[in-house]
Design a protein around this motif. Structure first.
Motif, PDB file in Angstrom:
ATOM      1  N   GLN A  20       2.576 -41.560   7.046  1.00 46.42           N
ATOM      2  CA  GLN A  20       2.179 -42.389   8.117  1.00 46.42           C
ATOM      3  C   GLN A  20       2.286 -44.012   7.807  1.00 46.42           C
ATOM      4  OE1 GLN A  20      -1.525 -40.551   9.307  1.00 46.42           O
ATOM      5  NE2 GLN A  20      -0.670 -39.667  11.012  1.00 46.42           N
ATOM      6  N   ALA A  21       2.516 -44.026   6.452  1.00 48.48           N
ATOM      7  CA  ALA A  21       2.193 -45.337   5.746  1.00 48.48           C
ATOM      8  C   ALA A  21       3.342 -46.385   5.880  1.00 48.48           C
ATOM      9  CB  ALA A  21       1.757 -45.017   4.296  1.00 48.48           C
ATOM     10  N   LEU A  22       4.642 -46.171   6.327  1.00 47.14           N
ATOM     11  CA  LEU A  22       5.654 -47.039   6.475  1.00 47.14           C
ATOM     12  C   LEU A  22       5.101 -48.196   7.284  1.00 47.14           C
ATOM     13  CD1 LEU A  22       8.599 -47.395   5.869  1.00 47.14           C
ATOM     14  CD2 LEU A  22       9.291 -46.665   8.247  1.00 47.14           C
ATOM     15  N   GLY A  23       5.343 -49.486   6.680  1.00 43.93           N
ATOM     16  CA  GLY A  23       4.941 -50.919   7.224  1.00 43.93           C
ATOM     17  C   GLY A  23       3.618 -51.003   6.922  1.00 43.93           C
ATOM     18  N   ARG A  24       2.718 -50.546   6.511  1.00 40.40           N
ATOM     19  CA  ARG A  24       1.429 -50.723   5.910  1.00 40.40           C
ATOM     20  C   ARG A  24       1.171 -51.505   4.574  1.00 40.40           C
ATOM     21  NH1 ARG A  24      -2.299 -47.997   9.208  1.00 40.40           N
ATOM     22  NH2 ARG A  24      -3.933 -49.226   8.213  1.00 40.40           N
ATOM     23  N   ALA A  25       0.161 -52.176   4.586  1.00 42.52           N
ATOM     24  CA  ALA A  25      -0.107 -52.879   3.383  1.00 42.52           C
ATOM     25  C   ALA A  25      -0.765 -52.201   2.503  1.00 42.52           C
ATOM     26  CB  ALA A  25      -0.862 -54.099   3.657  1.00 42.52           C
TER      27      ALA A  25
ATOM     28  N   TYR B 224       4.432 -57.398  27.003  1.00 42.01           N
ATOM     29  CA  TYR B 224       5.316 -56.311  26.338  1.00 42.01           C
ATOM     30  C   TYR B 224       6.027 -56.910  25.172  1.00 42.01           C
ATOM     31  CZ  TYR B 224       4.317 -53.812  30.813  1.00 42.01           C
ATOM     32  OH  TYR B 224       3.489 -53.152  31.741  1.00 42.01           O
ATOM     33  N   ALA B 225       6.591 -58.066  25.281  1.00 42.39           N
ATOM     34  CA  ALA B 225       7.337 -58.578  23.965  1.00 42.39           C
ATOM     35  C   ALA B 225       6.199 -58.697  22.994  1.00 42.39           C
ATOM     36  CB  ALA B 225       7.824 -60.065  24.310  1.00 42.39           C
ATOM     37  N   ILE B 226       4.990 -59.213  23.361  1.00 39.39           N
ATOM     38  CA  ILE B 226       4.018 -59.444  22.107  1.00 39.39           C
ATOM     39  C   ILE B 226       3.688 -57.948  21.556  1.00 39.39           C
ATOM     40  CG2 ILE B 226       1.690 -59.907  21.475  1.00 39.39           C
ATOM     41  CD1 ILE B 226       1.681 -62.035  23.601  1.00 39.39           C
ATOM     42  N   GLN B 227       3.551 -56.978  22.515  1.00 40.04           N
ATOM     43  CA  GLN B 227       3.176 -55.454  21.962  1.00 40.04           C
ATOM     44  C   GLN B 227       4.346 -55.021  20.995  1.00 40.04           C
ATOM     45  OE1 GLN B 227       3.180 -52.366  24.972  1.00 40.04           O
ATOM     46  NE2 GLN B 227       1.181 -51.803  24.344  1.00 40.04           N
ATOM     47  N   ALA B 228       5.543 -55.446  21.433  1.00 42.07           N
ATOM     48  CA  ALA B 228       6.681 -54.773  20.628  1.00 42.07           C
ATOM     49  C   ALA B 228       6.799 -55.472  19.144  1.00 42.07           C
ATOM     50  CB  ALA B 228       7.969 -55.151  21.415  1.00 42.07           C
ATOM     51  N   VAL B 229       6.479 -56.796  19.246  1.00 39.02           N
ATOM     52  CA  VAL B 229       6.426 -57.459  17.934  1.00 39.02           C
ATOM     53  C   VAL B 229       5.216 -57.105  16.979  1.00 39.02           C
ATOM     54  CG1 VAL B 229       5.878 -59.787  16.701  1.00 39.02           C
ATOM     55  CG2 VAL B 229       7.463 -59.539  18.591  1.00 39.02           C
ATOM     56  N   LEU B 230       4.036 -56.565  17.797  1.00 41.96           N
ATOM     57  CA  LEU B 230       3.111 -56.078  16.862  1.00 41.96           C
ATOM     58  C   LEU B 230       3.302 -54.591  16.241  1.00 41.96           C
ATOM     59  CD1 LEU B 230      -0.260 -57.458  18.413  1.00 41.96           C
ATOM     60  CD2 LEU B 230       1.180 -58.434  17.034  1.00 41.96           C
ATOM     61  N   ASN B 231       4.123 -53.878  17.317  1.00 44.20           N
ATOM     62  CA  ASN B 231       4.405 -52.464  16.744  1.00 44.20           C
ATOM     63  C   ASN B 231       5.269 -52.529  15.565  1.00 44.20           C
ATOM     64  OD1 ASN B 231       2.969 -51.034  18.931  1.00 44.20           O
ATOM     65  ND2 ASN B 231       4.890 -51.197  20.277  1.00 44.20           N
TER      66      ASN B 231
ATOM     67  N   HIS C 250       4.846 -54.343  13.265  1.00 42.52           N
ATOM     68  CA  HIS C 250       3.835 -54.574  12.255  1.00 42.52           C
ATOM     69  C   HIS C 250       2.756 -53.382  12.157  1.00 42.52           C
ATOM     70  CE1 HIS C 250       5.313 -58.549  10.998  1.00 42.52           C
ATOM     71  NE2 HIS C 250       5.838 -58.525  12.164  1.00 42.52           N
ATOM     72  N   GLN C 251       3.093 -52.308  12.824  1.00 39.41           N
ATOM     73  CA  GLN C 251       2.309 -51.048  12.803  1.00 39.41           C
ATOM     74  C   GLN C 251       0.984 -51.264  13.591  1.00 39.41           C
ATOM     75  OE1 GLN C 251       4.063 -48.674  11.632  1.00 39.41           O
ATOM     76  NE2 GLN C 251       5.351 -50.190  11.279  1.00 39.41           N
ATOM     77  N   ILE C 252       0.889 -52.298  14.583  1.00 38.06           N
ATOM     78  CA  ILE C 252      -0.703 -52.270  15.231  1.00 38.06           C
ATOM     79  C   ILE C 252      -0.283 -52.016  16.850  1.00 38.06           C
ATOM     80  CG2 ILE C 252      -1.946 -54.233  16.420  1.00 38.06           C
ATOM     81  CD1 ILE C 252      -1.632 -56.078  13.954  1.00 38.06           C
ATOM     82  N   ASN C 253      -1.057 -50.900  17.278  1.00 40.50           N
ATOM     83  CA  ASN C 253      -0.809 -50.510  18.465  1.00 40.50           C
ATOM     84  C   ASN C 253      -1.946 -51.253  19.443  1.00 40.50           C
ATOM     85  OD1 ASN C 253       1.058 -48.451  17.728  1.00 40.50           O
ATOM     86  ND2 ASN C 253      -0.501 -47.500  16.807  1.00 40.50           N
ATOM     87  N   ALA C 254      -1.250 -52.153  19.944  1.00 44.96           N
ATOM     88  CA  ALA C 254      -2.345 -53.071  20.617  1.00 44.96           C
ATOM     89  C   ALA C 254      -2.343 -52.556  22.294  1.00 44.96           C
ATOM     90  CB  ALA C 254      -1.823 -54.455  20.783  1.00 44.96           C
ATOM     91  N   ASP C 255      -3.587 -52.784  22.651  1.00 39.98           N
ATOM     92  CA  ASP C 255      -3.895 -52.587  24.102  1.00 39.98           C
ATOM     93  C   ASP C 255      -3.608 -53.561  24.986  1.00 39.98           C
ATOM     94  OD1 ASP C 255      -4.988 -50.184  23.623  1.00 39.98           O
ATOM     95  OD2 ASP C 255      -7.009 -50.831  23.536  1.00 39.98           O
ATOM     96  N   LEU C 256      -3.090 -53.442  26.308  1.00 40.34           N
ATOM     97  CA  LEU C 256      -2.780 -54.515  27.114  1.00 40.34           C
ATOM     98  C   LEU C 256      -3.872 -54.355  28.279  1.00 40.34           C
ATOM     99  CD1 LEU C 256       1.010 -53.563  27.837  1.00 40.34           C
ATOM    100  CD2 LEU C 256       0.076 -55.183  26.237  1.00 40.34           C
TER     101      LEU C 256
END
Length: 402
Positions: free
Chosen positions: A27-32, A202-209, A211-217
């Motif tokens: 699950q670590a792909l893209g994480r720091a 949705y565009a912001i959410q896609a960019v955050l995805n 970077h492995q961030i699952n943001a709420d809307l």
């Protein structure tokens, strides 16, 4: 008015460490990565054969022996088979562990095999050829990956090879994306003649995805009481609030006033840039950060890449990315005394020069134009004329170039 450089410094002054957590390496792909990865044994762990062929003791070559008897065949993973005399050899495959009694591998292309015997076709043989020596890459206990790196597929390869099934990574902030405005309807709704579908969130959410961030809307209507309630709830449940719209000077732009009422202190409001001039940034007394972007899609997209992602990268304690530059392919003029972020299409020349082709749209509301461009080119505000061949910094947003 705050300059772009000042805004960047003020945003980065609010970098926050969110701690660490342990997760499965799958699950670590893209994480720091938040720990050093050590070699659990020598790499490679044995003298590894790198060519299919035969393994001999080089003393045989020094003694003038050119014909060998095959004692056994050894595949990768087999227990090594030893020879007892210099006129013997082991037929051996790539990846196999080299037996202690041999030290040189001759590929099939340089030998002839008949009836269990091998004749050399080439006398140009060097001791130790076609071998990857034990510990040549890393010794047991040495650091093979340092902390503070984004975990990529290449790093997953190395991590798996040392059996590191659990990884310590930097925690990501909990983010909510807040849109506002009665003119916005859901993606599955049919808008009226005066409405539009929500797209910025949705565009912001896609960019955050990415970077492995699952943001709420969250969507807020143009109602001051509901605005206060929803923002208050977000301040209690998230680390970062990303807002899009409702921060200009309109009669129904309640957000700046509401943020002040609920204890969010403005760090700056308005930046001398186009697009994105109304950009608002502040901090609540509990430490929650608020990035309030203009509602226009291009402005939101630019501010997200120019400011928030830089903040996220710094908060994850990742090395600052080297600045990227491209060369203007044609002359361009911009008159207002603002720092302009020009949308450009990128391409490499055969000589390796990165060229930027300006793609002018119909202002910061022209979200369709983003689909045809690759980056924002940051043009300095102290100039109006930008000449073909001049190089300027770019902020790529097309994932192909990131």
């Amino acid at each position: 008015m705050t300059t772009v450089e000042q805004a960047e410094k003020l945003v980065l002054a609010e970098v926050k460490d969110f701690g660490t957590e342990t997760i499965s390496f799958e699950q670590a792909l893209g994480r720091a990565l938040a720990e050093d990865i050590m070699a659990d044994r020598d790499l490679p762990p044995f003298n590894r054969v790198t060519m299919d062929g035969i393994a001999i003791n080089y003393k045989a070559i020094e003694d003038g022996i050119t014909s060998f008897r095959i004692k056994a065949t050894q595949a990768a993973g087999d227990t090594p088979v030893e020879i007892k005399s210099h006129d013997e050899c082991i037929e051996i495959m790539t990846g196999a562990a080299l037996p202690a009694s041999v030290d040189t591998v001759i590929p099939y292309e340089h030998i002839e095999i008949k009836g269990g015997h091998v004749n050399l076709l080439n006398n140009d043989i060097k001791r130790g050829q076609n071998l990857h020596s034990k510990g040549a890459d890393k010794r047991r206990g040495e650091v093979i990956i340092s902390e503070g790196r984004i975990i990529t597929p290449a790093l997953i390869n190395t991590i798996a090879s040392v059996g590191k099934a659990q990884l310590l990574v930097k925690k990501l902030p909990k983010v909510v994306i807040v849109s506002s405005g009665d003119e916005l309807v859901g993606i599955r709704q049919e808008p009226s003649s005066t409405q539009i579908r929500k797209s910025n969130s949705y565009a912001i959410q896609a960019v955050l995805n990415q970077h492995q961030i699952n943001a709420d809307l969250l969507h807020i209507p143009d109602d001051p009481e509901i605005t206060r309630e929803k923002i208050g709830h977000s301040l209690e449940n998230y680390d970062v609030i990303l807002m899009t719209g409702g921060i200009s000077m309109g009669k129904f732009d309640y957000i700046p006033k509401t943020l002040e009422e609920v204890g969010v202190k403005a760090i700056f409001h308005k930046v001398s840039q186009r697009p994105g001039k109304p950009f608002w940034f502040g901090k609540h007394e509990n430490g929650v950060l608020v990035f309030a972007f203009p509602g226009n899609p291009v402005a939101t997209f630019m501010c997200l890449h120019r400011y928030f992602l830089a903040w996220l990268n710094a908060s994850q304690k990742l090395p600052e990315k080297p600045a990227a530059y491209a060369v203007l392919r044609q002359n361009f003029t911009f008159k207002p005394d603002l720092q302009y972020f020009l949308q450009v299409k990128l391409r490499f020349t055969d000589e390796g020069k990165l060229l930027a082709e300006p793609v002018e749209g119909n202002g910061s509301g022209d979200f369709a134009n983003l689909a045809d461009t690759d980056a924002f080119m940051e043009l300095p505000m102290e100039r109006n004329e930008f000449k073909q061949g001049d190089a300027f910094r770019i902020w790529p947003f097309n994932h192909y170039w990131v």
